[in-house]
Design a protein around this motif. Structure first.
Motif, mmCIF file in Angstrom:
data_model
loop_
_atom_site.group_PDB
_atom_site.id
_atom_site.type_symbol
_atom_site.label_atom_id
_atom_site.label_comp_id
_atom_site.label_asym_id
_atom_site.label_seq_id
_atom_site.Cartn_x
_atom_site.Cartn_y
_atom_site.Cartn_z
ATOM 1 N N GLY A 1 0.795 -1.224 0.000
ATOM 2 C CA GLY A 1 0.000 0.000 0.000
ATOM 3 C C GLY A 1 0.825 1.270 0.000
ATOM 4 N N LEU A 2 2.027 1.216 -0.562
ATOM 5 C CA LEU A 2 2.862 2.417 -0.650
ATOM 6 C C LEU A 2 2.207 3.446 -1.572
ATOM 7 N N PRO A 3 2.425 4.746 -1.299
ATOM 8 C CA PRO A 3 1.899 5.760 -2.216
ATOM 9 C C PRO A 3 2.680 5.720 -3.533
ATOM 10 N N ASP A 4 2.074 6.206 -4.585
ATOM 11 C CA ASP A 4 2.732 6.191 -5.891
ATOM 12 C C ASP A 4 4.065 6.931 -5.864
ATOM 13 N N TYR A 5 4.122 8.012 -5.061
ATOM 14 C CA TYR A 5 5.340 8.823 -5.065
ATOM 15 C C TYR A 5 6.499 8.172 -4.305
ATOM 16 N N ALA A 6 6.249 7.034 -3.691
ATOM 17 C CA ALA A 6 7.352 6.294 -3.067
ATOM 18 C C ALA A 6 8.140 5.519 -4.117
ATOM 19 N N SER A 7 7.534 5.357 -5.292
ATOM 20 C CA SER A 7 8.186 4.644 -6.402
ATOM 21 C C SER A 7 8.644 3.239 -6.003
ATOM 22 N N GLY A 8 7.864 2.575 -5.165
ATOM 23 C CA GLY A 8 8.167 1.209 -4.785
ATOM 24 C C GLY A 8 9.278 1.049 -3.775
ATOM 25 N N ASN A 9 9.728 2.160 -3.184
ATOM 26 C CA ASN A 9 10.820 2.121 -2.206
ATOM 27 C C ASN A 9 10.247 2.325 -0.805
ATOM 28 N N VAL A 10 10.467 1.369 0.096
ATOM 29 C CA VAL A 10 9.895 1.463 1.452
ATOM 30 C C VAL A 10 10.675 2.419 2.343
ATOM 31 N N GLU A 11 11.844 2.851 1.928
ATOM 32 C CA GLU A 11 12.659 3.736 2.776
ATOM 33 C C GLU A 11 11.868 4.982 3.143
ATOM 34 N N GLY A 12 11.723 5.200 4.455
ATOM 35 C CA GLY A 12 10.983 6.356 4.939
ATOM 36 C C GLY A 12 9.530 6.084 5.242
ATOM 37 N N TYR A 13 8.997 4.929 4.785
ATOM 38 C CA TYR A 13 7.565 4.661 4.911
ATOM 39 C C TYR A 13 7.235 3.528 5.875
ATOM 40 N N LEU A 14 8.246 2.937 6.506
ATOM 41 C CA LEU A 14 8.008 1.927 7.547
ATOM 42 C C LEU A 14 7.955 2.673 8.871
ATOM 43 N N PHE A 15 6.775 3.053 9.272
ATOM 44 C CA PHE A 15 6.621 4.038 10.334
ATOM 45 C C PHE A 15 7.118 3.534 11.679
ATOM 46 N N PRO A 16 7.865 4.371 12.393
ATOM 47 C CA PRO A 16 8.377 4.001 13.721
ATOM 48 C C PRO A 16 7.273 4.070 14.776
ATOM 49 N N THR B 1 6.525 18.259 -3.968
ATOM 50 C CA THR B 1 5.731 17.035 -4.113
ATOM 51 C C THR B 1 5.646 16.355 -2.746
ATOM 52 N N PRO B 2 4.645 15.505 -2.542
ATOM 53 C CA PRO B 2 4.577 14.768 -1.269
ATOM 54 C C PRO B 2 5.830 13.932 -1.031
ATOM 55 N N GLY B 3 6.404 13.374 -2.094
ATOM 56 C CA GLY B 3 7.635 12.592 -1.943
ATOM 57 C C GLY B 3 8.790 13.452 -1.456
ATOM 58 N N GLU B 4 8.890 14.685 -1.977
ATOM 59 C CA GLU B 4 9.946 15.591 -1.522
ATOM 60 C C GLU B 4 9.733 15.988 -0.069
ATOM 61 N N LEU B 5 8.461 16.150 0.310
ATOM 62 C CA LEU B 5 8.184 16.503 1.702
ATOM 63 C C LEU B 5 8.599 15.369 2.634
ATOM 64 N N ALA C 1 28.082 17.382 -1.730
ATOM 65 C CA ALA C 1 28.578 17.450 -3.108
ATOM 66 C C ALA C 1 27.487 17.775 -4.119
ATOM 67 N N ASN C 2 26.235 17.541 -3.770
ATOM 68 C CA ASN C 2 25.119 17.751 -4.701
ATOM 69 C C ASN C 2 24.124 18.760 -4.130
ATOM 70 N N THR C 3 23.691 19.689 -4.967
ATOM 71 C CA THR C 3 22.691 20.660 -4.527
ATOM 72 C C THR C 3 21.309 20.012 -4.488
ATOM 73 N N GLY C 4 20.428 20.641 -3.751
ATOM 74 C CA GLY C 4 19.054 20.156 -3.683
ATOM 75 C C GLY C 4 18.896 18.961 -2.751
ATOM 76 N N LEU C 5 17.715 18.369 -2.825
ATOM 77 C CA LEU C 5 17.387 17.228 -1.966
ATOM 78 C C LEU C 5 18.016 15.941 -2.494
ATOM 79 N N PRO C 6 18.295 15.006 -1.620
ATOM 80 C CA PRO C 6 18.711 13.669 -2.080
ATOM 81 C C PRO C 6 17.547 12.997 -2.805
ATOM 82 N N PRO C 7 17.776 11.860 -3.472
ATOM 83 C CA PRO C 7 16.728 11.216 -4.283
ATOM 84 C C PRO C 7 15.492 10.760 -3.514
ATOM 85 N N GLY C 8 15.615 10.548 -2.221
ATOM 86 C CA GLY C 8 14.475 10.078 -1.432
ATOM 87 C C GLY C 8 14.803 10.117 0.042
ATOM 88 N N PRO C 9 13.872 9.664 0.883
ATOM 89 C CA PRO C 9 14.125 9.647 2.328
ATOM 90 C C PRO C 9 15.342 8.797 2.673
#
Length: 396
Positions: A196-211, A252-256, A328-336
């Protein structure tokens, strides 16, 4: 033919004694033919119809008696203490009567009435919690109620997942606290469609396994456990109005969610909304002449190096070649980079107001954090942290 006169003087009665009394006279022209006898098939049809009606009546009566039996069952009860093992589940929304029916069906109690009577006599029966309980066959109803009213009797694996863990750390805890292996959980993570991950997680559980703290029953599987964690994330996201907040902030919600993971890694308590603001200020003012669009968050370097996020990176570490390296890189990292909790998600969705570009936690014991828009003041805060580490703490 002959005529005989009634000796009473009444009208004469005429009959033909040439025709047997039990035979029908031959049909004469102009005389109305008598009605024919009903045929045999018609009688059978009537009998079949009556049989159907009688059978239906029997079914209705039998069914009704079965329903009434549950309601007015005699209070037959076992003497206990019971035998064997029964893993009994109290479902969400179960009434006492429904529990009684389920218990009787499982062979635990002798009658529904015995259980409802025992529950009525125990004031705590209104507090029976959803879950699995260890019972036996043929128990005394009072003993059953005593077990159900105590949540400590639940059969469950209680697992606490702290805030700020990577997915790999989370499944290590799950494997340690349950009967499943890390490989069992990893298989689900590799094919996460059922989570049931949101679409903006792009199939990656990192950040979405709630503590949080979870109670997993004996029928739980790696899939249902991980899904429960994603469901709990969804609750936190809804509470923070994450998707609307992202639109209001221009992300985007993913960036948030990525920002929330950075906030979780960097701060605690009241400092979190301010840290979120520092991140947004750096992202939205890349030409400020000081930070040049770099977030420079240590935890992202540690994530890139696949190690504990609280380690202090060296200057050489900050040169690691990874899209997660915010030195080394500007902006946000690719994901949580880790799983944020309620406070971090709320802070990312509703940051504080301020012009800060820097922050330094100057006391690791109290998590005291100082904020500034001045680079010179930032350097002073860093020196304050060095002095703290040299004299008051070995955690640095």
């Amino acid at each position: 033919m002959r005529d005989e006169q009634d000796p009473t003087g009444d009208d004469q009665m005429t009959y033909d004694d040439s025709v047997p009394f039990d035979e029908e006279p031959a049909h004469e022209p102009g005389r109305r033919r008598g009605a024919k006898r009903r045929s045999l098939p018609g009688c059978i049809a009537v009998l079949v119809a009556l049989a159907i009606i009688a059978g239906g009546f029997y079914f209705v009566v039998t069914w009704g008696m079965g329903v009434l039996k549950d309601q007015f069952d005699s209070a037959d009860d076992y003497s206990g203490p019971g035998h064997g093992k029964v893993s009994f589940e109290v479902h969400e929304g179960d009434t006492i009567a429904q529990m009684g029916r389920n218990l009787k069906s499982d062979g635990v109690v002798a009658s529904v009435q015995a259980f409802t009577d025992a529950a009525a006599a125990n004031a705590d029966s209104t507090k029976i919690q959803v879950g699995f309980y260890p019972l036996k066959k043929e128990m005394a109803a009072d003993d059953v109620v005593e077990i159900l009213v105590d949540p400590d009797n639940q059969v469950k694996d209680t697992v606490t997942i702290p805030e700020g863990l990577r997915a790999v750390d989370t499944i290590a805890i799950l494997a340690k606290k349950t009967k499943f292996s890390e490989e069992d959980f990893q298989k689900v993570i590799d094919k996460p469609d059922a989570l049931g991950l949101p679409d903006y997680a792009s199939g990656n559980v990192e950040g979405y396994l709630f503590p949080a703290t979870y109670d997993f029953g004996p029928t739980a599987t790696p899939t249902t456990m991980l899904k429960a964690m994603v469901d709990r994330w969804r609750q936190a996201a809804d509470d923070a109005d994450l998707e609307s907040a992202a639109a209001d902030l221009g992300y985007t919600p993913g960036e948030l969610m990525t920002v929330a993971s950075l906030v979780q890694a960097e701060g605690r308590g009241d400092a979190m909304p301010k840290i979120a603001r520092v991140i947004y200020n750096r992202l939205e003012n890349p030409d400020n002449g000081i930070t040049n669009g770099l977030l420079q968050i240590d935890a992202t370097v540690n994530y890139a190096l696949d190690r504990s996020l609280i380690a202090v990176p060296t200057e050489e570490d900050t040169k690691v070649d990874s899209p997660y390296n915010t030195y080394a890189n500007t902006g946000l990292p690719p994901g949580p980079i880790e799983a944020p909790g309620d406070d971090a998600i709320e802070a990312a969705a509703h940051p504080a107001e301020g012009d800060w570009l820097f922050y330094v936690t100057v006391n690791l014991a109290t998590a005291e954090t100082k904020f500034t828009a001045s680079y010179d003041e930032f350097l002073q805060f860093k020196q304050e942290l060095r002095d703290y580490c040299a004299t008051k703490s070995d955690r640095c």
